[in-house]
Design a protein around this motif. Structure first.
Motif, PDB file in Angstrom:
ATOM      1  N   LEU A   1       0.821  -1.213   0.000  1.00 18.88           N
ATOM      2  CA  LEU A   1       0.000   0.000   0.000  1.00 18.88           C
ATOM      3  C   LEU A   1       0.854   1.262   0.000  1.00 18.88           C
ATOM      4  O   LEU A   1       0.434   2.306  -0.486  1.00 18.88           O
ATOM      5  CB  LEU A   1      -0.934   0.006   1.206  1.00 18.88           C
ATOM      6  CG  LEU A   1      -2.071  -1.032   1.192  1.00 18.88           C
ATOM      7  CD1 LEU A   1      -2.763  -1.085   2.536  1.00 18.88           C
ATOM      8  CD2 LEU A   1      -3.076  -0.724   0.094  1.00 18.88           C
ATOM      9  N   LYS A   2       2.063   1.159   0.554  1.00 20.32           N
ATOM     10  CA  LYS A   2       2.957   2.322   0.634  1.00 20.32           C
ATOM     11  C   LYS A   2       3.901   2.415  -0.554  1.00 20.32           C
ATOM     12  O   LYS A   2       4.635   3.390  -0.688  1.00 20.32           O
ATOM     13  CB  LYS A   2       3.775   2.255   1.931  1.00 20.32           C
ATOM     14  CG  LYS A   2       2.937   2.480   3.191  1.00 20.32           C
ATOM     15  CD  LYS A   2       3.817   2.417   4.428  1.00 20.32           C
ATOM     16  CE  LYS A   2       3.006   2.669   5.704  1.00 20.32           C
ATOM     17  NZ  LYS A   2       3.850   2.578   6.919  1.00 20.32           N
ATOM     18  N   ASN A   3       3.871   1.404  -1.425  1.00 16.65           N
ATOM     19  CA  ASN A   3       4.774   1.386  -2.567  1.00 16.65           C
ATOM     20  C   ASN A   3       4.437   2.524  -3.533  1.00 16.65           C
ATOM     21  O   ASN A   3       3.293   2.664  -3.957  1.00 16.65           O
ATOM     22  CB  ASN A   3       4.644   0.035  -3.290  1.00 16.65           C
ATOM     23  CG  ASN A   3       5.644  -0.108  -4.412  1.00 16.65           C
ATOM     24  OD1 ASN A   3       5.534   0.567  -5.427  1.00 16.65           O
ATOM     25  ND2 ASN A   3       6.603  -0.993  -4.237  1.00 16.65           N
ATOM     26  N   PRO A   4       5.418   3.357  -3.892  1.00 20.25           N
ATOM     27  CA  PRO A   4       5.137   4.491  -4.799  1.00 20.25           C
ATOM     28  C   PRO A   4       4.473   4.076  -6.105  1.00 20.25           C
ATOM     29  O   PRO A   4       3.586   4.768  -6.608  1.00 20.25           O
ATOM     30  CB  PRO A   4       6.523   5.096  -5.043  1.00 20.25           C
ATOM     31  CG  PRO A   4       7.314   4.720  -3.833  1.00 20.25           C
ATOM     32  CD  PRO A   4       6.821   3.367  -3.435  1.00 20.25           C
ATOM     33  N   ALA A   5       4.899   2.948  -6.670  1.00 21.54           N
ATOM     34  CA  ALA A   5       4.319   2.492  -7.940  1.00 21.54           C
ATOM     35  C   ALA A   5       2.842   2.140  -7.770  1.00 21.54           C
ATOM     36  O   ALA A   5       2.014   2.440  -8.645  1.00 21.54           O
ATOM     37  CB  ALA A   5       5.092   1.287  -8.470  1.00 21.54           C
ATOM     38  N   TYR A   6       2.503   1.504  -6.641  1.00 16.96           N
ATOM     39  CA  TYR A   6       1.099   1.155  -6.376  1.00 16.96           C
ATOM     40  C   TYR A   6       0.271   2.424  -6.184  1.00 16.96           C
ATOM     41  O   TYR A   6      -0.829   2.561  -6.735  1.00 16.96           O
ATOM     42  CB  TYR A   6       1.003   0.266  -5.132  1.00 16.96           C
ATOM     43  CG  TYR A   6      -0.424   0.003  -4.704  1.00 16.96           C
ATOM     44  CD1 TYR A   6      -1.195  -0.955  -5.356  1.00 16.96           C
ATOM     45  CD2 TYR A   6      -1.015   0.732  -3.672  1.00 16.96           C
ATOM     46  CE1 TYR A   6      -2.509  -1.184  -4.982  1.00 16.96           C
ATOM     47  CE2 TYR A   6      -2.324   0.510  -3.298  1.00 16.96           C
ATOM     48  CZ  TYR A   6      -3.068  -0.452  -3.954  1.00 16.96           C
ATOM     49  OH  TYR A   6      -4.380  -0.668  -3.594  1.00 16.96           O
ATOM     50  N   ILE A   7       0.783   3.361  -5.403  1.00 18.01           N
ATOM     51  CA  ILE A   7       0.074   4.630  -5.162  1.00 18.01           C
ATOM     52  C   ILE A   7      -0.158   5.357  -6.484  1.00 18.01           C
ATOM     53  O   ILE A   7      -1.259   5.852  -6.758  1.00 18.01           O
ATOM     54  CB  ILE A   7       0.880   5.518  -4.193  1.00 18.01           C
ATOM     55  CG1 ILE A   7       0.891   4.887  -2.792  1.00 18.01           C
ATOM     56  CG2 ILE A   7       0.304   6.931  -4.133  1.00 18.01           C
ATOM     57  CD1 ILE A   7       1.856   5.545  -1.824  1.00 18.01           C
TER      58      ILE A   7
END
Length: 725
Positions: free
Chosen positions: A437-443
């Motif tokens: 959830l904190k991964n920049p790519a996911y965000i």
């Protein structure tokens, strides 16, 4: 916006960009005189006066050392005036901007009030923990209702604001980065600034987005700012001289170039949403629906009654159904893991709630206390459904709101065991871990999905600039990136576009990545002409040059061989494949391709020597059998070819073209009835093709037909026999 006005305004900005201020001033005056109903201050008159004064000084022969600075200053002032003029015209003539302008009316949006209101909201929500029920609930609703009204008015105000001064830039930059305001408010401010800059480029708004991206510690704010300044490049006009150094500076930061390349790929995934949805509906959903144990009725969702005899007649049926459903589900999860937007198709049907009538709500981060869905949350009290969606669901914010609103209308009709299932953390698929959830790519992916839904589904979307349209979505080729490290990512992006078969995006990148001394550039240009443009002759020139630069590059030699083959230059193709075959004697693919090219070059005996060897080494290979059968016909060994075709037609690897070639074999042997039967089997694949004529297929193989004394009369008569019912 009317085309005439659009052209007039664009021409003004174009003249300013070219530094032709005299003509730009006259064009601005002409526009103002043609639209007297719009409200203007006296800035244009002041600009005209200062420009005339400058001309007068020059006419008199005065040498003014500050003349260039004064001229540039007038240019900046004129750009700001033209910006405000265009925004005024937007508001007066475009429903989207008109409604936005109306929604900010009556709200105190001074800098002081904005700052104090956003900071007080954080303090007020923190103090709620000291309240006791039921006053806590009522007070909470009032705080969030009041705040929602304010943030929506502020959002609309930014979108319809005039050009920002340096003070405005500093104020909003500091406010967005401030730890004393709520992160969701900061995200809303970034989204509003993005929409404003996209539709009417303002250097100070663009600078705000760049600065927030480079300085923010909150990853959601940072990623929204990244997407914001990139999407701002979609604006039809810009202040290139001011923007370029800001972009160059941002790209010097470690990781920025890589993030931009990843963002470009994610935009492509977003734009494939409809295509991915078609695949899910065609290949995955039928199995999921077929093998689940639920049925939808007008009274709600019910469980199907189990067939008591099923276990008797097919004791493994239920396990098979579960395995099939699990397999289909895993296919969908694999697509999502690869970057596909697998939920677009389903949730796009759930954007008709009144909640989505407001443009601001499409950009609002999901939170349970949102007064726009308070009635929905109240209906689901006593369940963990909404919390699970918020904390674990792999959905963008827009889809979370859709799901919450849709679920509230059917929850009363759901069977108890389904309610129980929805209360589990993995109800809507595997739960996302905290790290994910904190991964920049996911965000970044979630933000893009929110924006894609808005620009695809919002009713007034055609009234504003769309960053996902052709000409905008391949942002990496924008001239603003010239001279930066962005060019280093072109090869990787080209391979990505080739893999995802995106011809338009690949063509855009190749327009700026054309270096005849670069092996990677030569390779992708060759692949583009071979795979997408179907120009094998041009592809050969790229692969030949690549071979000259890298003589030991086997991939280049293999592609050159294929290009020659598709050009019909079978002798050169065979020569290349022979070189590959000799370099890797155990590579059966190179050997087989050599045989195919040699056979097409009518050197059947040479091909047979290698084919017999391959047939012994790979006795079960239908690929070898297929080439062997054709080559045997070439040397008129039709009985042997017949045996090979029989093996092929009775195998699980039979292809439709095998029926055509096997038919030739029977025809050459004089077995007309059997040949006709095989040709009819082949022709069945074209039954939906209007005016299909098998003689066109015969024409493609005219060389081997002529060699076996099949003339045009025979061809036409055979075509008639095949076409008979």
């Amino acid at each position: 916006m009317d085309n005439k006005e659009t052209k007039q305004l664009n021409d003004i900005f174009s003249l300013i960009e070219k530094n032709k201020l005299g003509r730009a001033i006259r064009a601005s005056r002409s526009f103002v005189d043609a639209h007297p109903h719009m409200v203007y201050d006296g800035e244009l008159e002041r600009i005209e006066g200062d420009f005339r004064l400058m001309l007068d000084y020059m006419k008199r022969g005065f040498n003014d050392p500050q003349r260039a600075d004064v001229y540039n200053n007038i240019g900046d002032r004129l750009y700001r005036f033209a910006y405000d003029m265009r925004m005024a015209y937007h508001i007066s003539s475009t429903q989207f901007f008109k409604e936005m302008s109306q929604k900010k009316a009556g709200v105190n949006l001074s800098d002081e009030n904005i700052k104090s209101t956003l900071e007080n909201f954080v303090a007020e929500t923190a103090m709620l923990s000291l309240e006791t029920e039921p006053s806590k609930t009522e007070k909470s609703k009032e705080i969030y209702r009041r705040h929602n009204n304010f943030i929506q008015a502020l959002f609309c105000s930014i979108i319809t604001s005039g050009s920002w001064s340096g003070h405005d830039k500093d104020f909003f930059e500091n406010l967005i980065l401030s730890p004393t305001i709520d992160t969701m408010d900061a995200q809303m401010l970034v989204s509003a600034t993005t929409l404003s800059a996209m539709n009417n480029m303002d250097d100070n708004k663009f600078a705000t987005l760049i600065e927030v991206y480079t300085k923010a510690t909150d990853e959601k704010v940072r990623q929204k700012a990244l997407i914001g300044w990139v999407f701002s490049l979609s604006a039809g006009t810009r202040q290139e001289k001011k923007m370029r150094p800001r972009v160059a500076e941002a790209l010097k930061q470690a990781g920025t170039v890589s993030e931009l390349a990843d963002l470009q790929k994610q935009i492509i995934f977003c734009m494939n949403a409809e295509q991915d949805n078609d695949k899910i509906q065609r290949d995955i959903m039928p199995d999921l629906i077929k093998n689940n144990n639920l049925k939808i009725t007008r009274f709600g969702i019910q469980e199907k009654e189990e067939d008591p005899m099923q276990d008797v007649f097919d004791p493994e049926a239920s396990d098979k159904a579960m395995e099939k459903m699990e397999e289909s589900f895993q296919k969908m999860m694999s697509m999502q893991k690869a970057g596909s937007d697998i939920y677009f198709g389903g949730f796009s049907q759930m954007k008709r709630f009144p909640f989505f009538y407001k443009a601001t709500n499409w950009f609002c981060p999901f939170y349970i206390e949102n007064p726009e869905i308070s009635g929905t949350v109240d209906k689901m009290k006593g369940t963990n459904i909404i919390t699970n969606i918020l904390e674990n669901g792999p959905f963008c914010d827009s889809d979370k709101y859709s799901f919450a609103l849709a679920l509230s209308s059917v929850i009363a009709h759901l069977p108890e065991n389904m309610k129980e299932m929805l209360n589990t953390s993995d109800a809507m698929g595997p739960a996302m871990s905290t790290e994910e959830l904190k991964n920049p790519a996911y965000i970044r992916r979630m933000i893009l999905q929110d924006m894609y839904r808005f620009f695809r589904l919002y009713p007034q979307r055609r009234q504003i600039v769309n960053p996902f349209e052709n000409g905008h979505f391949v942002f990496v080729t924008d001239k603003i990136f010239e001279g930066t490290g962005m060019a280093e990512m072109y090869p990787d992006l080209c391979y990505f576009m080739i893999k995802h078969k995106n011809k338009n995006a690949l063509k855009e990148i190749l327009s700026v990545f054309d270096d005849k001394t670069s092996p990677k550039s030569l390779l992708v240009h060759g692949l583009f002409n071979l795979e997408f443009e179907r120009k094998p002759e041009l592809a050969t020139t790229y692969f030949k040059t690549l071979r000259e630069l890298e003589p030991n590059n086997k991939r280049a030699l293999s592609l050159l061989a294929r290009s020659y083959f598709e050009c019909g230059n079978y002798a050169y193709s065979a020569k290349c494949y022979k070189e590959l075959m000799l370099s890797e004697p155990n590579n059966s693919t190179f050997a087989l391709n050599f045989c195919i090219a040699t056979s097409k070059d009518k050197k059947y005996d040479e091909a047979l020597n290698t084919l017999y060897k391959l047939d012994i080494e790979h006795p079960g290979s239908m690929s070898v059998t297929r080439v062997l059968a054709w080559t045997l016909m070439g040397v008129n060994k039709n009985e042997q070819a017949e045996k090979a075709y029989n093996r092929l037609l009775n195998s699980e690897e039979v292809e439709n073209g095998d029926w055509l070639n096997a038919g030739y074999c029977q025809w050459f042997m004089g077995h007309t009835d059997e040949a006709t039967r095989m040709f009819k089997t082949f022709a069945k694949s074209h039954k939906d093709t209007k005016d299909y004529d098998i003689s066109e297929d015969f024409a493609n193989d005219i060389d081997i037909l002529t060699a076996h004394e099949i003339n045009d009369t025979d061809i036409q008569l055979m075509a008639e026999l095949v076409s008979e019912e």
